[in-house]
Design a protein around this motif. Sequence first.
Motif, PDB file in Angstrom:
ATOM      1  N   THR A   7      -0.471  32.188  -2.550  1.00 13.20           N
ATOM      2  CA  THR A   7      -1.747  31.520  -2.824  1.00 13.20           C
ATOM      3  C   THR A   7      -2.435  32.140  -4.035  1.00 13.20           C
ATOM      4  OG1 THR A   7      -1.994  31.089  -0.451  1.00 13.20           O
ATOM      5  CG2 THR A   7      -3.961  30.851  -1.821  1.00 13.20           C
ATOM      6  N   SER A  65      -1.195  28.508   0.608  1.00 14.64           N
ATOM      7  CA  SER A  65      -2.135  27.396   0.742  1.00 14.64           C
ATOM      8  C   SER A  65      -2.055  26.499  -0.491  1.00 14.64           C
ATOM      9  CB  SER A  65      -3.563  27.928   0.899  1.00 14.64           C
ATOM     10  OG  SER A  65      -4.499  26.875   0.777  1.00 14.64           O
ATOM     11  N   GLU A  67      -4.557  24.666  -1.345  1.00 15.05           N
ATOM     12  CA  GLU A  67      -5.942  24.408  -1.731  1.00 15.05           C
ATOM     13  C   GLU A  67      -6.206  24.609  -3.230  1.00 15.05           C
ATOM     14  OE1 GLU A  67      -9.562  22.985  -1.646  1.00 15.05           O
ATOM     15  OE2 GLU A  67      -8.160  22.896   0.047  1.00 15.05           O
ATOM     16  N   TYR A  70      -5.392  21.355  -4.772  1.00 15.62           N
ATOM     17  CA  TYR A  70      -6.378  20.342  -4.418  1.00 15.62           C
ATOM     18  C   TYR A  70      -7.670  20.562  -5.196  1.00 15.62           C
ATOM     19  CZ  TYR A  70      -3.189  19.818  -0.443  1.00 15.62           C
ATOM     20  OH  TYR A  70      -2.085  19.640   0.353  1.00 15.62           O
ATOM     21  N   ASP A  71      -8.029  21.808  -5.402  1.00 17.19           N
ATOM     22  CA  ASP A  71      -9.223  22.117  -6.184  1.00 17.19           C
ATOM     23  C   ASP A  71      -9.041  21.690  -7.643  1.00 17.19           C
ATOM     24  OD1 ASP A  71     -11.861  23.336  -6.369  1.00 17.19           O
ATOM     25  OD2 ASP A  71     -10.893  24.903  -7.540  1.00 17.19           O
ATOM     26  N   ARG A  74      -9.599  18.060  -8.005  1.00 21.08           N
ATOM     27  CA  ARG A  74     -11.010  17.673  -8.004  1.00 21.08           C
ATOM     28  C   ARG A  74     -11.735  18.074  -9.283  1.00 21.08           C
ATOM     29  NH1 ARG A  74     -10.306  19.031  -2.231  1.00 21.08           N
ATOM     30  NH2 ARG A  74     -10.588  21.241  -2.726  1.00 21.08           N
ATOM     31  N   GLY A  96      -3.415  16.635   2.068  1.00 20.86           N
ATOM     32  CA  GLY A  96      -4.671  17.245   1.658  1.00 20.86           C
ATOM     33  C   GLY A  96      -5.857  16.313   1.577  1.00 20.86           C
TER      34      GLY A  96
END
Length: 385
Positions: A7, A65, A67, A70-71, A74, A96
């Motif tokens: 991660t 992860s 994430e 995904y961040d 965005r 996700g």
Amino acid sequence: MRTITTTEDLAEFCARAKLEPFVTIDTEFLRERTYWSKLCLIQMALPGKDGEAVLVDPIEGHAMSMEPIYDLFRHTKTVKVFHAARQDLEIFFTEGNVFPDPLFDTQIAAMVCGFGEQVGYETLVKKIAKADLDKTSRFTDWSRRPLTTAQAEYALADVTHLRVIYEFLAAQLVKTRREPWVVEELSVLTDPETYITRPAEAWEKIKTRTTSGRFLAVVRELARFRETYCQANNVPRARVMKDDALLELASTRPTNTEELGRSRLLLREGRKPEIAEGILNAIKVAMDLKQDDLPRPPDQGAQLQVNPALADLLRVLLKAKSESLGVAPRLIASSSELDQIAAGQREVAALNGWRAEAFGDDALRLCKGEIALSAKGNEVRVVRL
């Protein structure tokens, strides 16, 4: 050749990607043995000939992860570039609940820029990046570890050449002022409804010429059971029953396991007790329905009152427009849409958005007799009356 499995390393790379105008992304996955795609590898590359390119390995890094990715999705200041993104986006949306924003799909952009319909990545690599792809690793098992050097190189090529392709196509769209066309097409890819299959609606994707309400009711209930079971157990539809077996059962309508065992097309997996019970129950539910509750067949295209001469003129107009724009005709309008327009229907995709500008507005003028078509040599011209 760097492989990310933690991660922390993924977050570090994604933080650098946020400082760039774009990042290219691709995935490798398997779906032959499951309902949901199994993500095996993610490839990403930063801009520039020598921009860093990495492999993100969720199998080796099973505790990693997603994430940070995904961040990054965005982060609206960095364009996320894919080629033929639909299956990639389905994976990220399923796992996700996120879509890349902003998104750029080079396959869609290439169609708008005149490279033909559903142009492949290899074609764009040859025509734009002036390179060749080594295709030997295309159909390998991406879930097996360790990855070979050939696999890693093949995977990275899917994002390194994509940088050149993106920059070329993005410039072409600015030059032709067709950026809004691509944005409109991409809206379908970032709509959750594109990826959601509801068991109650699964029957609508099964092709059948039978219009009997009772037959369609059995098809609906069998498709509902199959979809529910496959989603819950993460198995492919074909393992439970293929469409041809489903249609056979909708015709024979067995009422017990002995009758079900006579099916010619139902595979061994579909004869397991829990599946067999689900099949028989679905058929019983359909057979117990009252007449008023039976599904109606979808509207048949043959029922359209098509003006054949007008339909032919619309096809000529479409061909002329697509040639002048350098866009594949089927990207603008399908044959069935032309028939719908010729039959007087106006709730047609070809009459809306950028397609209206490219073709639809003149198609309506042709229907109203406000324009005519003339030929000069090999050229077809629009003449206003």
